[in-house]
Design an enzyme around this catalytic site. Structure first.
Site, short mmCIF file in Angstrom:
data_model
loop_
_atom_site.label_atom_id
_atom_site.label_comp_id
_atom_site.label_asym_id
_atom_site.label_seq_id
_atom_site.Cartn_x
_atom_site.Cartn_y
_atom_site.Cartn_z
N CYS A 147 66.12 57.19 -1.33
CA CYS A 147 67.45 57.73 -1.11
C CYS A 147 68.49 57.01 -1.95
CB CYS A 147 67.86 57.67 0.36
SG CYS A 147 66.80 58.65 1.39
N ALA A 207 61.49 62.91 7.73
CA ALA A 207 60.19 62.30 7.48
C ALA A 207 60.15 60.98 8.21
CB ALA A 207 59.99 62.09 5.99
#
Lengths: 455, 222
Positions: free
Chosen positions: B175, B159
């Site tokens: 993340c 992305a």
């Protein structure tokens, strides 16, 4: 016995975490069937079984990280399945059928494009996946590629001699589609129930088709309009508003309320209040207090309609409409058992819920279970409005701005009073106009007769 | 010889629909029915949780997120929590890595390389940070990567923030790392999403040695 090892996933990968077993000890597995999952850095992988048989031993538990080539499980001979619970009725037939013989190139006729299916005058919608015939693999001279497990399985189940199937996949490889075509061409010779219809070309789900595409602006000139998809919240609000308007028979009644007593009380104590409690005192908790009283007196305003039944709610849970920053929607957190709170408690709850609504930190149950709603458009300067009912409730009270106005008082004198207009929108299916007005008069009476001692 | 690869630009598509399409293509790829596939898509605002995601890395309740128009989905890709939204190019390569290098590390590095080369065309120097897969510009992450493999067929992917609303990253700890997130737009780049897609495609062809036929992009036809 076949050892199953943590596979080598790449040169730089020295270990992996076993995240999930997809089979249990005693389960039968086919060769190439997913057996477990591993995780390495940013990659999750399903690992297929290296052999057919029975999972006889699991040596590494879920969550453990082990280096590559560590034995994580053992798979027993397929025959060992007999030792497993009596679930296997007949000797497994695949014992006899060794994996399909090395595929020889099919006596390929001319590589014509796949017939019929692909050539139907399909609408050339770009949203339809290309039919398989659209891809013609190169390398005609090559042997058919390795057979996929699926093709092997289909061939085995349908007794298909794969040498007779023409491959149309990459490099002349035999695909599921080819096997299906072959079976179809064999007609009723094959088990009818198993004759699969060619799969329809998968299409995108319908809602995706409706997505309007923004019109491309003509070059060199400013676009005349901008098209933007609604946010989920906006869509929900839109749906809810229309749903409510279509559900309830909306009627709004407006009552003027003299807020002078409350205003004086508030003016007198608000500094001390703010200093003591750490938040300001507004008119809203007074109105909410009066409303909770009135709801107790008129339970039908604190009700819902369920088909032809009326549900009278035992609790008085009042939602307050909170506008999110910059006109970005609204949310209605609920003050539970509002009738059991005093003005201080209500003010505290209002401040807390509004702040957390704006910072998006409400908990799910804080926006649920409302039995009545209040909307305070007065805080934006509105005198009165006709709010839309928050379904499945049957009424909503709108509060206009409190302002000083000249009014005619007893003795035909003119006096300056603090006044607010309260607009009650009610569902005329359930609530008659007279009752709605009595409800409003009750709210009005509590506010106009506010006893100074009571907070 | 370049391997063939079919490319599709899905335009704006919901996460769930795109996920279903990926699964469909993965199973057809595994069955050898189709060559490698490359999908580009823009998702409406959505937070996705990888297999290793910790709920704590989503900072708001699901209702609060829903109220602000952000959905939450669990998925089977690797990695923690991430955000997708308009202005972000999401790429889903559905590649059979057995026909490439059979190496997940090399695959991640190659996807990073694609992004580094693509943004390089606009004058930005993307970098790798050891132990933190993704592409970074200075201290901030411009592209996230998370992959699922099933019998060496990849799904999910990357992305890249082109003109993403970075405010939405406040909903999560991206993340699981407390590092800033950036976009090409925030870096001062005026490239359009379409322009960046073009350079991504070219970079894909080169890095993976694949041949992408002239794409019939939906966005062009729509």
């Amino acid at each position: 016995m076949t050892d199953v090892v943590m596979p080598q996933m790449g040169e730089s990968i020295v270990e992996g975490t076993l995240t999930k077993w997809l089979k249990k000890v005693g389960d039968k597995v086919e060769r190439d069937e997913p057996l477990f999952e591993i995780s390495t850095d940013k990659v999750d992988s399903e690992i297929p079984s290296p052999a057919a048989g029975t999972l006889s031993e699991v040596l590494v538990q879920e969550g453990a990280t082990v280096s590559i080539n560590t034995v994580v499980a053992r798979i027993g001979e397929a025959g060992a399945a007999a030792a497993a619970p009596a679930a296997t009725p007949a000797p497994a037939p695949e014992q006899t059928s060794t994996p399909a013989p090395p595929a020889t190139p099919p006596p390929a006729p001319k590589p014509t494009p796949a017939p019929a299916q692909g050539e139907a005058p399909a609408p050339p919608s770009p949203e339809v996946l290309p039919p398989e015939s659209a891809y013609s693999g190169g390398g005609e001279g090559e042997a058919a590629g390795p057979l996929s497990p699926l093709v092997r399985k289909m061939a085995r189940e349908n007794n298909v001699d794969l040498k007779l199937v023409r491959g149309t996949g990459a490099g002349g490889r035999i695909t599921k589609y080819d096997v299906e075509q072959y079976l179809a061409s064999q007609g009723s010779g094959a088990r009818p129930a198993e004759t699969p219809a060619p799969p329809p070309p998968p299409t995108l789900p319908p809602e995706e088709r409706r997505q309007p595409a923004p019109p491309p602006p003509a070059r060199g000139e400013a676009p005349k309009a901008r098209v933007e998809a609604m946010s989920t919240m906006r869509r929900k609000i839109a749906e809810h508003m229309i749903f409510s308007k279509q559900t309830s028979a909306h009627v709004t009644t407006v009552h003027k309320v003299d807020m002078t007593k409350v205003a004086k009380l508030r003016a007198k104590i608000k500094d001390e209040f703010a200093a003591h409690y750490g938040f300001g005192l507004t008119f809203l908790p007074f109105i909410m207090r009066a409303t909770a009283d009135a709801l107790r007196s008129f339970p039908i305003v604190n009700a819902s309609i369920d088909g032809t039944n009326i549900i009278y709610h035992g609790e008085i849970n009042v939602g307050i409409a909170v506008a999110l920053d910059g006109g970005n929607g609204l949310i209605v957190p609920v003050i539970k058992q509002a009738d059991e709170k005093n003005v201080v408690g209500l003010q505290r709850a209002i401040v807390d819920l509004a702040a957390r609504a704006r910072s998006k930190q409400l908990k799910p149950d804080e926006v649920q279970g409302g039995t009545f709603s209040i909307t305070n458009f007065g805080s934006f300067g509105s005198i009165f409005a006709t709010p839309v009912i928050n379904q499945p409730q049957v009424a909503i009270l709108g509060i206009g701005a409190v302002e000083k106005v000249p009014v005619v008082v007893e003795g035909d004198a003119i006096a300056i009073r603090s006044q607010a207009q309260l607009a009650l929108t009610f569902d005329h299916r359930l609530i008659d106009g007279a009752l709605a007005d009595q409800f409003c008069q009750k709210v009005k009476a509590v506010l106009e007769g506010w006893s100074e001692a009571v907070l | 010889m370049s391997r063939p690869c079919e490319f599709r630009d899905l335009g704006r598509m919901g996460y769930e629909a795109a996920y279903a399409l990926q699964r469909e293509l993965v199973s057809r790829r595994k069955a050898g029915e189709i060559p490698d596939q490359l999908l580009f898509v823009e998702h409406p605002p959505v937070i996705t949780m990888g297999r290793n995601a910790r709920e704590a890395n989503i900072l708001f309740s699901r209702e609060a997120l829903f109220a602000s128009g952000v959905e939450v989905h669990e998925t089977d890709r690797g990695g923690d929590v991430t955000y997708h939204g308009p202005g972000q190019i999401v790429g889903y390569p559905i590649f059979d890595l057995r026909e490439w290098k059979r190496d997940v590390g090399a695959y991640l590095r190659a996807v990073e390389q694609v992004i580094i080369e693509a943004i390089g065309e606009f004058g930005y120097e993307g970098e790798r940070v050891p132990g933190a897969t993704g592409v970074w510009v200075g201290p901030a992450k411009v592209a996230a990567i998370g992959v699922h493999l099933s019998r060496w067929v990849s799904s999910h992917g990357f992305a890249l923030n082109v003109e993403t609303n970075l405010d939405h990253f406040k909903f999560i700890v991206p993340c699981g790392l407390n590092k800033p997130v950036t976009s090409l737009r925030a870096l001062g780049c005026s490239a359009s999403v379409e322009g960046v897609k073009e350079s991504l495609l070219a970079a894909f062809s080169e890095v993976f040695e694949i041949e992408i036929p002239q794409p019939a992009t939906m966005s062009r036809l729509a």
